[in-house]
Design an enzyme around this catalytic site. Structure first.
Site, PDB file in Angstrom:
ATOM      1  N   LYS A  76      39.108  54.465  40.042  1.00 51.91           N
ATOM      2  CA  LYS A  76      39.934  55.566  39.540  1.00 51.91           C
ATOM      3  C   LYS A  76      39.150  56.517  38.647  1.00 51.91           C
ATOM      4  O   LYS A  76      38.076  56.173  38.147  1.00 51.91           O
ATOM      5  CB  LYS A  76      41.169  55.011  38.816  1.00 51.91           C
ATOM      6  N   ARG A  98      44.764  45.203  42.066  1.00 51.81           N
ATOM      7  CA  ARG A  98      44.746  45.998  43.301  1.00 51.81           C
ATOM      8  C   ARG A  98      43.379  46.668  43.390  1.00 51.81           C
ATOM      9  O   ARG A  98      43.051  47.498  42.544  1.00 51.81           O
ATOM     10  CB  ARG A  98      45.880  47.031  43.227  1.00 51.81           C
TER      11      ARG A  98
END
Ligand code: 7PJ
Length: 282
Positions: free
Chosen positions: A227, A261
């Site tokens: 991210k 995740r």
């Protein structure tokens, strides 16, 4: 040692998952832009090949996503999302791992559940009209995630007075709504939604206080893999964020995250194996 008794099991469609050790959820994107080739058949083949690889590398669950929810992404009509996700579910039904579908549309949830999905991963925390009913009518698990705003605009000006308290209150409220709506607690997972309407500082505060979220007594899922917060901290582009992602992942697990995740399953498994061996010896 963590100051609370974490949940031991998650009911998840055809599966009951033990939460004694952290679980690895492998990301399987089936958006056209996530595979370079064009046609549907080619994308389906690429998706199933990638799924097999994630399983070989040690994924405990697969998270299938037909809508890109990256900051600035345009919404996808539900029928297109269904056309992307359902063939992948059909192809992977007997792969031996729980299949999660990353969607916020009730139509997609219903289609996915008809085609064997075991977990609905909803970045909107079942706030869409009909979403709660779709999940209640099955025995799937559900992940309730916090997001401020909408994917298209959420990173423009995120604001909180107290990000940890606000995310915690929101998730507690959504858990209550789900339970009142007929979804048992042993089917529910919560997620602070790293990067979803949050600045770098907000993300760091949430990860640093993850034990407070875990104290709600539900399994916590965290997604930090590749991210932009990892990019902001390391100066690396998206293809060079593995070390940073593993570090954030472990920091989350140390504070009680039970499902991570990730895109890089093999490396995540290695990192967890080493941490677990030390933790077991302690
Ligand atoms: C998350 C997600 C996350 C949950 C995405 C990306 C963006 N679902 N879907 N939690 N992130 N539950 O992978 O960069 O953090 S898509």
């Amino acid at each position: 040692m963590l100051p609370f008794e974490p949940p031991r099991r998650l009911r998840c469609g055809r599966f009951v998952l033990s939460l004694e050790r952290p679980l690895v959820m492998g990301v399987l994107n089936v958006t056209p832009d996530s595979f370079s080739d064009g046609g549907r058949h080619a994308s389906l083949e690429a998706a199933t090949r990638h799924a097999r690889r994630l399983i070989d590398e040690g994924a405990d669950l697969l998270d299938i996503g037909g809508e890109s929810t990256r900051p600035g992404a345009a919404p996808v009509p539900p029928d297109e999302e269904i056309r992307r996700v359902v063939p992948v579910l059909d192809a992977l039904r007997d792969c031996g791992r729980p299949l999660s579908v990353d969607t916020r549309r009730p139509e997609v949830m219903r289609a996915a559940l008809e085609h064997g999905a075991d977990l609905i991963n909803d970045i909107d925390a079942l706030q869409a009209s009909g979403a709660l009913d779709a999940v209640r009518a099955s025995d799937c698990a559900v992940c309730l995630m916090h997001m401020q705003g909408e994917p298209g605009t959420m990173q423009q000006a995120p604001h909180y007075d107290d990000v940890v308290g606000e995310v915690e209150d929101f998730l507690a409220g959504r858990v209550s709504a789900a339970v009142e709506g007929g979804i048992d607690r042993d089917r529910i997972v919560i997620d602070p939604g790293i990067g979803f309407g949050k600045t770098l500082r907000h993300n760091l505060q949430l990860l640093g206080a993850l034990d407070e979220l875990a104290a709600l007594g539900l399994p916590v899922l965290v997604g930090v893999s590749r991210k932009s917060m990892i990019g902001a901290l390391t100066g690396r582009d998206v293809d060079h964020r593995l070390a940073g992602s593993l570090s954030a992942m472990l920091a989350a697990v140390l504070r009680g995250a039970r499902i991570v995740r990730v895109h890089d399953v093999a490396e995540t498994r290695d990192a967890l194996r080493v941490w677990q061996a030390i933790d077991d010896a302690a």
